[in-house]
Write a protein that holds these residues in place. Structure first.
Motif, PDB file in Angstrom:
ATOM      1  N   GLY A  15       0.783  -1.228   0.000  1.00  0.00           N
ATOM      2  CA  GLY A  15       0.000   0.000   0.000  1.00  0.00           C
ATOM      3  C   GLY A  15       0.814   1.277   0.000  1.00  0.00           C
ATOM      4  O   GLY A  15       0.250   2.372  -0.081  1.00  0.00           O
ATOM      5  N   ALA A  16       2.146   1.172   0.083  1.00  0.00           N
ATOM      6  CA  ALA A  16       3.030   2.337   0.091  1.00  0.00           C
ATOM      7  C   ALA A  16       3.879   2.324  -1.171  1.00  0.00           C
ATOM      8  O   ALA A  16       4.742   1.445  -1.340  1.00  0.00           O
ATOM      9  N   VAL A  17       3.640   3.284  -2.065  1.00  0.00           N
ATOM     10  CA  VAL A  17       4.251   3.264  -3.396  1.00  0.00           C
ATOM     11  C   VAL A  17       4.948   4.591  -3.690  1.00  0.00           C
ATOM     12  O   VAL A  17       4.365   5.668  -3.511  1.00  0.00           O
ATOM     13  N   HIS A  18       6.185   4.483  -4.169  1.00  0.00           N
ATOM     14  CA  HIS A  18       6.968   5.646  -4.599  1.00  0.00           C
ATOM     15  C   HIS A  18       7.000   5.666  -6.130  1.00  0.00           C
ATOM     16  O   HIS A  18       7.427   4.700  -6.758  1.00  0.00           O
ATOM     17  N   ALA A 102      -0.344   5.306  -8.962  1.00  0.00           N
ATOM     18  CA  ALA A 102       0.399   4.579  -7.931  1.00  0.00           C
ATOM     19  C   ALA A 102      -0.106   3.149  -7.779  1.00  0.00           C
ATOM     20  O   ALA A 102       0.683   2.209  -7.651  1.00  0.00           O
ATOM     21  N   TYR A 103      -1.424   2.983  -7.804  1.00  0.00           N
ATOM     22  CA  TYR A 103      -2.022   1.679  -7.517  1.00  0.00           C
ATOM     23  C   TYR A 103      -2.501   0.936  -8.764  1.00  0.00           C
ATOM     24  O   TYR A 103      -2.911  -0.222  -8.656  1.00  0.00           O
ATOM     25  N   ALA A 104      -2.459   1.631  -9.917  1.00  0.00           N
ATOM     26  CA  ALA A 104      -2.989   1.021 -11.148  1.00  0.00           C
ATOM     27  C   ALA A 104      -4.409   0.513 -10.927  1.00  0.00           C
ATOM     28  O   ALA A 104      -4.765  -0.599 -11.320  1.00  0.00           O
ATOM     29  N   ASP A 105      -5.220   1.343 -10.295  1.00  0.00           N
ATOM     30  CA  ASP A 105      -6.583   0.958  -9.939  1.00  0.00           C
ATOM     31  C   ASP A 105      -7.501   2.148 -10.202  1.00  0.00           C
ATOM     32  O   ASP A 105      -7.662   3.028  -9.345  1.00  0.00           O
ATOM     33  N   GLU A 106      -8.099   2.194 -11.371  1.00  0.00           N
ATOM     34  CA  GLU A 106      -8.959   3.308 -11.749  1.00  0.00           C
ATOM     35  C   GLU A 106     -10.215   3.373 -10.885  1.00  0.00           C
ATOM     36  O   GLU A 106     -10.733   4.453 -10.590  1.00  0.00           O
ATOM     37  N   THR A 107     -10.725   2.229 -10.466  1.00  0.00           N
ATOM     38  CA  THR A 107     -11.937   2.204  -9.649  1.00  0.00           C
ATOM     39  C   THR A 107     -11.693   2.853  -8.292  1.00  0.00           C
ATOM     40  O   THR A 107     -12.494   3.683  -7.824  1.00  0.00           O
ATOM     41  N   ALA A 108     -10.606   2.477  -7.643  1.00  0.00           N
ATOM     42  CA  ALA A 108     -10.268   3.076  -6.354  1.00  0.00           C
ATOM     43  C   ALA A 108     -10.016   4.572  -6.503  1.00  0.00           C
ATOM     44  O   ALA A 108     -10.425   5.373  -5.649  1.00  0.00           O
ATOM     45  N   ALA A 140      -8.729   6.583   4.088  1.00  0.00           N
ATOM     46  CA  ALA A 140      -8.336   6.692   2.680  1.00  0.00           C
ATOM     47  C   ALA A 140      -6.852   7.045   2.574  1.00  0.00           C
ATOM     48  O   ALA A 140      -6.282   7.653   3.487  1.00  0.00           O
ATOM     49  N   PRO A 141      -6.192   6.684   1.460  1.00  0.00           N
ATOM     50  CA  PRO A 141      -4.753   6.921   1.329  1.00  0.00           C
ATOM     51  C   PRO A 141      -4.354   8.396   1.421  1.00  0.00           C
ATOM     52  O   PRO A 141      -5.163   9.294   1.166  1.00  0.00           O
ATOM     53  N   VAL A 142      -3.113   8.607   1.781  1.00  0.00           N
ATOM     54  CA  VAL A 142      -2.484   9.927   1.766  1.00  0.00           C
ATOM     55  C   VAL A 142      -1.653  10.029   0.490  1.00  0.00           C
ATOM     56  O   VAL A 142      -0.892   9.113   0.156  1.00  0.00           O
ATOM     57  N   ASP A 167      14.693   3.925   4.569  1.00  0.00           N
ATOM     58  CA  ASP A 167      15.055   5.284   4.167  1.00  0.00           C
ATOM     59  C   ASP A 167      15.168   5.349   2.653  1.00  0.00           C
ATOM     60  O   ASP A 167      15.848   4.516   2.045  1.00  0.00           O
ATOM     61  N   LEU A 168      14.489   6.311   2.053  1.00  0.00           N
ATOM     62  CA  LEU A 168      14.617   6.517   0.618  1.00  0.00           C
ATOM     63  C   LEU A 168      14.691   8.006   0.345  1.00  0.00           C
ATOM     64  O   LEU A 168      14.373   8.833   1.215  1.00  0.00           O
ATOM     65  N   GLU A 169      15.137   8.347  -0.847  1.00  0.00           N
ATOM     66  CA  GLU A 169      15.240   9.745  -1.234  1.00  0.00           C
ATOM     67  C   GLU A 169      14.029  10.134  -2.072  1.00  0.00           C
ATOM     68  O   GLU A 169      13.717   9.485  -3.070  1.00  0.00           O
ATOM     69  N   LEU A 170      13.347  11.189  -1.641  1.00  0.00           N
ATOM     70  CA  LEU A 170      12.269  11.767  -2.425  1.00  0.00           C
ATOM     71  C   LEU A 170      12.797  13.031  -3.093  1.00  0.00           C
ATOM     72  O   LEU A 170      13.290  13.934  -2.405  1.00  0.00           O
ATOM     73  N   ALA A 171      12.700  13.084  -4.413  1.00  0.00           N
ATOM     74  CA  ALA A 171      13.224  14.205  -5.185  1.00  0.00           C
ATOM     75  C   ALA A 171      12.075  15.021  -5.766  1.00  0.00           C
ATOM     76  O   ALA A 171      10.904  14.624  -5.730  1.00  0.00           O
ATOM     77  N   SER A 172      12.426  16.152  -6.324  1.00  0.00           N
ATOM     78  CA  SER A 172      11.431  17.057  -6.887  1.00  0.00           C
ATOM     79  C   SER A 172      10.624  16.357  -7.976  1.00  0.00           C
ATOM     80  O   SER A 172      11.187  15.737  -8.882  1.00  0.00           O
ATOM     81  N   GLY A 173       9.305  16.456  -7.870  1.00  0.00           N
ATOM     82  CA  GLY A 173       8.416  15.819  -8.834  1.00  0.00           C
ATOM     83  C   GLY A 173       7.943  14.443  -8.418  1.00  0.00           C
ATOM     84  O   GLY A 173       7.075  13.857  -9.071  1.00  0.00           O
ATOM     85  N   ASP A 174       8.490  13.908  -7.327  1.00  0.00           N
ATOM     86  CA  ASP A 174       8.140  12.550  -6.900  1.00  0.00           C
ATOM     87  C   ASP A 174       6.772  12.500  -6.227  1.00  0.00           C
ATOM     88  O   ASP A 174       6.339  13.451  -5.555  1.00  0.00           O
ATOM     89  N   LEU A 175       6.138  11.353  -6.398  1.00  0.00           N
ATOM     90  CA  LEU A 175       4.869  11.028  -5.757  1.00  0.00           C
ATOM     91  C   LEU A 175       5.088   9.884  -4.775  1.00  0.00           C
ATOM     92  O   LEU A 175       5.806   8.925  -5.082  1.00  0.00           O
ATOM     93  N   PHE A 176       4.490  10.000  -3.598  1.00  0.00           N
ATOM     94  CA  PHE A 176       4.486   8.896  -2.646  1.00  0.00           C
ATOM     95  C   PHE A 176       3.063   8.756  -2.120  1.00  0.00           C
ATOM     96  O   PHE A 176       2.470   9.725  -1.644  1.00  0.00           O
ATOM     97  N   VAL A 177       2.519   7.550  -2.220  1.00  0.00           N
ATOM     98  CA  VAL A 177       1.163   7.270  -1.754  1.00  0.00           C
ATOM     99  C   VAL A 177       1.228   6.176  -0.699  1.00  0.00           C
ATOM    100  O   VAL A 177       1.927   5.169  -0.897  1.00  0.00           O
ATOM    101  N   PHE A 178       0.540   6.382   0.426  1.00  0.00           N
ATOM    102  CA  PHE A 178       0.462   5.281   1.391  1.00  0.00           C
ATOM    103  C   PHE A 178      -0.975   5.138   1.899  1.00  0.00           C
ATOM    104  O   PHE A 178      -1.624   6.089   2.312  1.00  0.00           O
ATOM    105  N   GLY A 179      -1.457   3.897   1.782  1.00  0.00           N
ATOM    106  CA  GLY A 179      -2.810   3.557   2.188  1.00  0.00           C
ATOM    107  C   GLY A 179      -2.887   2.083   2.512  1.00  0.00           C
ATOM    108  O   GLY A 179      -1.868   1.392   2.601  1.00  0.00           O
ATOM    109  N   GLY A 180      -4.114   1.577   2.661  1.00  0.00           N
ATOM    110  CA  GLY A 180      -4.279   0.159   2.961  1.00  0.00           C
ATOM    111  C   GLY A 180      -3.529  -0.241   4.216  1.00  0.00           C
ATOM    112  O   GLY A 180      -3.590   0.453   5.236  1.00  0.00           O
ATOM    113  N   PRO A 181      -2.766  -1.350   4.180  1.00  0.00           N
ATOM    114  CA  PRO A 181      -2.046  -1.816   5.369  1.00  0.00           C
ATOM    115  C   PRO A 181      -0.997  -0.825   5.872  1.00  0.00           C
ATOM    116  O   PRO A 181      -0.561  -0.923   7.026  1.00  0.00           O
TER     117      PRO A 181
END
Length: 227
Positions: A15-18, A102-108, A140-142, A167-181
């Motif tokens: 549920g956590a996708v970069h 992020a989730y490849a889920d158009e319905t969600a 609902a996800p953030v 630990d990961l690096e988030l750079a300009s333009g990056d998306l991070f989504v966390f939801g579900g578990p």
């Protein structure tokens, strides 16, 4: 000139996708312009005061609902009493597209309707300790977007502020989504990497972080009071 090496999409935890480089440069510029407008009011950007007397090193401005530890309200009673700026429809559309990619889920994604955004500005010294985003009544996800300087982003587990975490690096333009578990996983920003942003975004220095959430609140229900 060496070509940039593409950074792969990464599922950090269930549920956590970069998704690296999700925003185009023009989209980043547009968001910087919008955030600058919100930063001047109706509720200006500020360092949030914590109940124990401390002050957060990041500066925050909100749209849709005003956040203060640990509640959401329509008016910023801890700042100037004004009602925060409305959450725009174009941000709802952006949040839905983020979830779909992020989730490849158009319905969600179609059912995702964020109604608030916390916009945090980090200078070179700012940081954020391990915490959970749990002041919302919705699970609902953030959706989190980064513009400007990169940061070290620490994503942990749902049980403790300590290890295991990644630990990961988030750079300009990056998306991070966390939801579900992973919706209530502890996370932090222990360090900003100064000078890594592109001034073409309209941000000369520092990191702009936009997090969209679903509060699960409405104006007819009981107020969301501090814990």
């Amino acid at each position: 000139m060496n070509a940039l090496i593409p950074r792969p999409r990464l599922e950090v935890a269930p549920g956590a996708v970069h998704v690296p480089d999700w925003l185009t440069l023009e989209q980043q510029r547009q968001l910087v312009t919008a955030c600058r407008g919100w930063a001047t009011g109706p509720v200006p950007i500020r360092h949030t005061k914590l109940p124990g007397g401390g002050v957060m090193s990041v500066r925050t401005v909100c749209v849709g609902w005003h956040w203060r530890p640990y509640a959401y309200t329509r008016t910023a009673d801890d700042v100037n009493g004004a009602r925060v700026a409305a959450f725009p429809d174009w941000m709802v559309a952006l949040g839905r597209r983020a979830l779909a990619d992020a989730y490849a889920d158009e319905t969600a994604a179609a059912g995702y309707t964020p109604d608030t955004a916390l916009i945090n500005f980090y200078d070179a010294q700012a940081k954020l300790g391990m915490h959970q985003d749990k002041d919302e009544r919705s699970s609902a996800p953030v959706v989190s977007l980064t513009i400007g300087d990169s940061c070290v982003f620490r994503f942990g587990n749902t049980e403790t502020r300590t290890r295991p975490y990644t630990d990961l690096e988030l750079a300009s333009g990056d998306l991070f989504v966390f939801g579900g578990p992973s919706r209530y996983a502890y996370h932090a920003v222990p360090r900003i990497l100064p000078g890594t942003g592109d001034p073409a975004t309209g941000l000369r220095s520092g990191r702009l972080n936009i997090t969209m959430r679903v509060t699960g609140l409405d104006d007819t229900g009981p107020p969301n009071t501090p814990r």
